[in-house]
Structures are given as structure tokens and as C-alpha cells.
Design a protein around this motif. Structure first.
Motif, PDB file in Angstrom:
ATOM      1  N   ILE A   1      17.243  17.423  -4.725  1.00  8.04           N
ATOM      2  CA  ILE A   1      16.723  16.558  -3.951  1.00  8.04           C
ATOM      3  C   ILE A   1      15.492  16.577  -2.427  1.00  8.04           C
ATOM      4  N   VAL A   2      16.170  17.827  -1.708  1.00  9.36           N
ATOM      5  CA  VAL A   2      15.626  18.049  -0.319  1.00  9.36           C
ATOM      6  C   VAL A   2      14.025  18.525  -0.482  1.00  9.36           C
ATOM      7  N   GLU A   3      14.122  19.069  -1.586  1.00  7.95           N
ATOM      8  CA  GLU A   3      12.301  19.431  -1.805  1.00  7.95           C
ATOM      9  C   GLU A   3      11.487  18.384  -2.021  1.00  7.95           C
ATOM     10  N   LYS A   4      12.458  16.991  -2.539  1.00  8.19           N
ATOM     11  CA  LYS A   4      11.338  16.709  -3.538  1.00  8.19           C
ATOM     12  C   LYS A   4      11.401  15.600  -1.624  1.00  8.19           C
ATOM     13  N   ASN A   5      12.251  15.421  -1.345  1.00 10.11           N
ATOM     14  CA  ASN A   5      11.700  14.979   0.365  1.00 10.11           C
ATOM     15  C   ASN A   5      11.472  13.265   0.144  1.00 10.11           C
ATOM     16  N   PRO A   6      13.062  12.391  -0.040  1.00  9.35           N
ATOM     17  CA  PRO A   6      12.792  11.237  -0.059  1.00  9.35           C
ATOM     18  C   PRO A   6      12.657  10.342   1.142  1.00  9.35           C
ATOM     19  N   ASP A   7      11.901   9.337   1.023  1.00 10.03           N
ATOM     20  CA  ASP A   7      11.716   8.561   2.483  1.00 10.03           C
ATOM     21  C   ASP A   7      12.838   7.778   2.203  1.00 10.03           C
ATOM     22  N   ILE A   8      13.638   7.298   1.352  1.00  9.10           N
ATOM     23  CA  ILE A   8      14.880   6.376   1.219  1.00  9.10           C
ATOM     24  C   ILE A   8      15.906   7.039   0.414  1.00  9.10           C
ATOM     25  N   ILE A   9      17.310   7.141   0.791  1.00  9.05           N
ATOM     26  CA  ILE A   9      18.126   7.378   0.406  1.00  9.05           C
ATOM     27  C   ILE A   9      19.489   6.847   0.246  1.00  9.05           C
ATOM     28  N   LEU A  10      19.581   6.243  -0.648  1.00  9.44           N
ATOM     29  CA  LEU A  10      20.100   5.028  -1.175  1.00  9.44           C
ATOM     30  C   LEU A  10      21.803   5.727  -2.628  1.00  9.44           C
ATOM     31  N   VAL A  11      22.880   5.309  -1.660  1.00  7.99           N
ATOM     32  CA  VAL A  11      24.318   6.598  -2.154  1.00  7.99           C
ATOM     33  C   VAL A  11      25.371   4.570  -2.889  1.00  7.99           C
ATOM     34  N   SER A  12      25.465   4.613  -3.896  1.00  4.54           N
ATOM     35  CA  SER A  12      27.030   3.498  -4.355  1.00  4.54           C
ATOM     36  C   SER A  12      27.757   4.073  -4.728  1.00  4.54           C
ATOM     37  N   TRP A  13      28.613   5.910  -4.383  1.00  4.75           N
ATOM     38  CA  TRP A  13      30.509   6.039  -3.980  1.00  4.75           C
ATOM     39  C   TRP A  13      31.068   5.167  -3.051  1.00  4.75           C
TER      40      TRP A  13
ATOM     41  N   TRP B   1      18.276   1.521 -14.871  1.00  7.09           N
ATOM     42  CA  TRP B   1      18.299  -0.144 -14.198  1.00  7.09           C
ATOM     43  C   TRP B   1      17.988  -0.065 -13.084  1.00  7.09           C
ATOM     44  N   VAL B   2      18.735   1.212 -12.426  1.00  7.15           N
ATOM     45  CA  VAL B   2      18.599   1.256 -10.912  1.00  7.15           C
ATOM     46  C   VAL B   2      17.938   1.293 -11.100  1.00  7.15           C
ATOM     47  N   SER B   3      16.883   2.535 -11.879  1.00  3.27           N
ATOM     48  CA  SER B   3      15.574   3.089 -11.448  1.00  3.27           C
ATOM     49  C   SER B   3      14.269   1.679 -12.128  1.00  3.27           C
ATOM     50  N   GLU B   4      14.623   1.142 -12.533  1.00  4.19           N
ATOM     51  CA  GLU B   4      13.963  -0.318 -12.557  1.00  4.19           C
ATOM     52  C   GLU B   4      14.133  -1.326 -11.565  1.00  4.19           C
ATOM     53  N   ILE B   5      14.766  -1.754 -10.781  1.00  2.00           N
ATOM     54  CA  ILE B   5      14.940  -2.455  -9.613  1.00  2.00           C
ATOM     55  C   ILE B   5      14.325  -0.849  -8.321  1.00  2.00           C
ATOM     56  N   ILE B   6      14.245   0.164  -8.441  1.00  5.83           N
ATOM     57  CA  ILE B   6      13.584   0.321  -7.271  1.00  5.83           C
ATOM     58  C   ILE B   6      12.048   0.336  -7.883  1.00  5.83           C
TER      59      ILE B   6
ATOM     60  N   GLY C   1       9.112  -1.982  -5.502  1.00  9.55           N
ATOM     61  CA  GLY C   1       8.046  -1.308  -4.594  1.00  9.55           C
ATOM     62  C   GLY C   1       8.078   0.235  -4.466  1.00  9.55           C
ATOM     63  N   GLY C   2       8.664   1.125  -4.990  1.00  9.79           N
ATOM     64  CA  GLY C   2       9.511   1.584  -4.625  1.00  9.79           C
ATOM     65  C   GLY C   2       9.026   3.007  -5.452  1.00  9.79           C
ATOM     66  N   GLU C   3       9.098   4.427  -5.546  1.00 11.53           N
ATOM     67  CA  GLU C   3       8.766   5.473  -6.133  1.00 11.53           C
ATOM     68  C   GLU C   3      10.314   6.002  -6.731  1.00 11.53           C
TER      69      GLU C   3
ATOM     70  N   LYS D   1       1.052  -1.464   0.047  1.00  3.39           N
ATOM     71  CA  LYS D   1      -0.186   0.131   0.036  1.00  3.39           C
ATOM     72  C   LYS D   1       1.150   1.410   0.008  1.00  3.39           C
ATOM     73  N   ILE D   2       2.333   1.207   0.059  1.00  7.17           N
ATOM     74  CA  ILE D   2       2.743   2.155   0.475  1.00  7.17           C
ATOM     75  C   ILE D   2       4.014   2.182  -0.895  1.00  7.17           C
ATOM     76  N   LYS D   3       4.441   2.866  -0.784  1.00  7.29           N
ATOM     77  CA  LYS D   3       5.309   3.252  -2.103  1.00  7.29           C
ATOM     78  C   LYS D   3       6.659   3.845  -1.847  1.00  7.29           C
ATOM     79  N   PRO D   4       7.777   3.411  -0.975  1.00  6.58           N
ATOM     80  CA  PRO D   4       8.115   5.143  -0.030  1.00  6.58           C
ATOM     81  C   PRO D   4       9.468   5.969  -1.382  1.00  6.58           C
ATOM     82  N   LYS D   5       9.155   7.161  -1.170  1.00 10.77           N
ATOM     83  CA  LYS D   5      10.265   7.827  -2.566  1.00 10.77           C
ATOM     84  C   LYS D   5      11.721   7.535  -2.188  1.00 10.77           C
ATOM     85  N   ILE D   6      12.418   7.176  -3.196  1.00  9.96           N
ATOM     86  CA  ILE D   6      13.770   6.971  -3.480  1.00  9.96           C
ATOM     87  C   ILE D   6      14.320   7.777  -4.205  1.00  9.96           C
TER      88      ILE D   6
END
Length: 205
Positions: free
Chosen positions: A193-205, A159-164, A168-170, A139-144
Motif C-alpha cells: 500500500i505504501v509503495e503504491k503511494n495513494p493520494d486518498i485513503i478511504l476506510v469503511s470499518w 462496486w467500490v472500485s466502480e464508484i471510485i 474520476g479516481g484510480e 485532468k487529474i485522477k487521484p490514486k485511491i
């Protein structure tokens, strides 16, 4: 007759190292990226000769590789320098999940493990289908927000967007998945980024 398959491979990125290990052909690898995480034993067993954007060209030449495998436009300069020194280079440029499957299949052909690579593709695809079914009724789609690099700030490849989305994420930057090159996925103002207020932040560096 001498083998037609490469026997001294250098992998400039992690995914081909992991794929070759999964295919049981790690004996062919003589050098890897210092960013390699999987499999963990690779860092202990193989010589580290590059980061993602920098490589010791002279050291690579000294190892006498018969194939160097890299990824994307970001490694174009490394590839060019090696090609000018007479090294055979394969730069993969996949951008989506299907492209990853193609890469696995191509690596399988390169190391004479077509059947194993096909089975690996089927195994991964089966796992993805299981995930799809599990998240279907969420029911919930977290913003990523996914950050591929920090300076400049580069957001996700397709491909990252596809996995998100598959999980079940957005994706908060859905338009970025249409951009193939990293330079076209640069976030020039971090305030967005701040304005979009993501629920989850992922980094790959």
C-alpha cells in the motif's frame, strides 16, 4: 387473507435497512445492525442485534422474525445458525453497482413496493450519470486506496472500485474488483500500500 409479505424483518446490514426506510416500509423492521448509520433515526427506533460478523442468535429468535436479511459470504455462519433454528434467511450477494440496483428491486418486491423501488433505482442512476458528466473532463485522477477491513487488511469489492472510477479516481488495486469473496481481497503485506503511494485513503470499518 393473511399478508404474504414479511412483517417482522431483521436487517443484518445497513443497506437493506436504509432501502426499506427509503421505500417507506420501516414499520416492518424489528432489528438492525449496530453499524447502521443511515438513516440516523433507525438506531433510535430499532433494536440493535448484531455487528457485521457477529449476531445474538437467541435474541434474534426471541424477536420472532419472519425474514432475516444479510449480505455476503462473511455472514454465512450467522445465516446457517438461523436457518438451522427454522428462520427464513435471505443473503444478498451483490458485487457491483448493477447488483445493488437488483437488491433494491428485490427488497421492493419483498415489501410490496415495486414501483417505489423502481423509482429509487432510476433516481440513483440519474445521479450517477450527472457525476459521470461532471468528472469526464477532470485532468487529474487521484490514486485511491479503499480499505474494507483492517485485520486482515481487505481491499475493495467491485462496486467500490466502480464508484471510485465513476468519480474520476484510480483504484490502486484494480485487480481486486474481480474477486468476489473477501478472503480473496486480503492484502498480506501492508508495505504494498505504501509503495503504491495513494493520494486518498478511504476506510469503511
Amino acid at each position: 387473507m393473511k399478508s404474504i409479505f414479511p412483517e417482522r424483518i431483521i436487517c443484518l446490514t445497513e443497506e437493506t435497512t436504509e432501502t426499506i426506510y427509503l421505500l417507506g416500509e420501516q414499520k416492518r423492521i424489528i432489528g438492525i445492525s449496530g453499524f447502521t448509520v443511515r438513516p440516523s433515526k433507525a438506531k433510535k427506533e430499532k433494536k440493535k442485534i448484531c455487528t457485521f460478523i457477529d449476531a445474538n442468535i437467541d435474541e434474534i429468535i426471541s424477536l420472532n422474525p419472519d425474514l432475516v436479511i444479510g449480505f455476503s459470504d462473511i455472514q454465512a455462519d450467522i445465516a446457517q445458525k438461523l436457518i438451522k433454528r427454522g428462520v427464513t434467511v435471505w443473503i444478498n450477494n451483490y458485487r457491483d453497482i448493477n447488483g445493488i440496483f437488483k437488491m433494491i428491486g428485490q427488497v421492493g418486491m419483498l415489501v410490496n413496493q415495486i414501483e417505489k423501488s423502481n423509482n429509487l433505482i432510476k433516481e440513483i442512476n440519474t445521479k450517477l450519470e450527472v457525476i459521470k458528466k461532471k468528472v469526464k473532463n477532470f485532468k487529474i485522477k487521484p490514486k485511491i486506496y479503499f480499505e474494507e477491513w483492517y485485520d486482515p487488511i481487505i481491499t475493495n469489492i467491485q462496486w467500490v472500485s466502480e464508484i471510485i472510477e465513476l468519480c474520476g479516481g484510480e483504484n490502486i488495486f484494480p485487480a481486486s474488483k474481480k474477486e468476489s469473496l473477501a478472503k480473496d481481497r486480503v492484502i498480506k503485506n501492508s508495505e504494498i500500500i505504501v509503495e503504491k503511494n495513494p493520494d486518498i485513503i478511504l476506510v469503511s470499518w
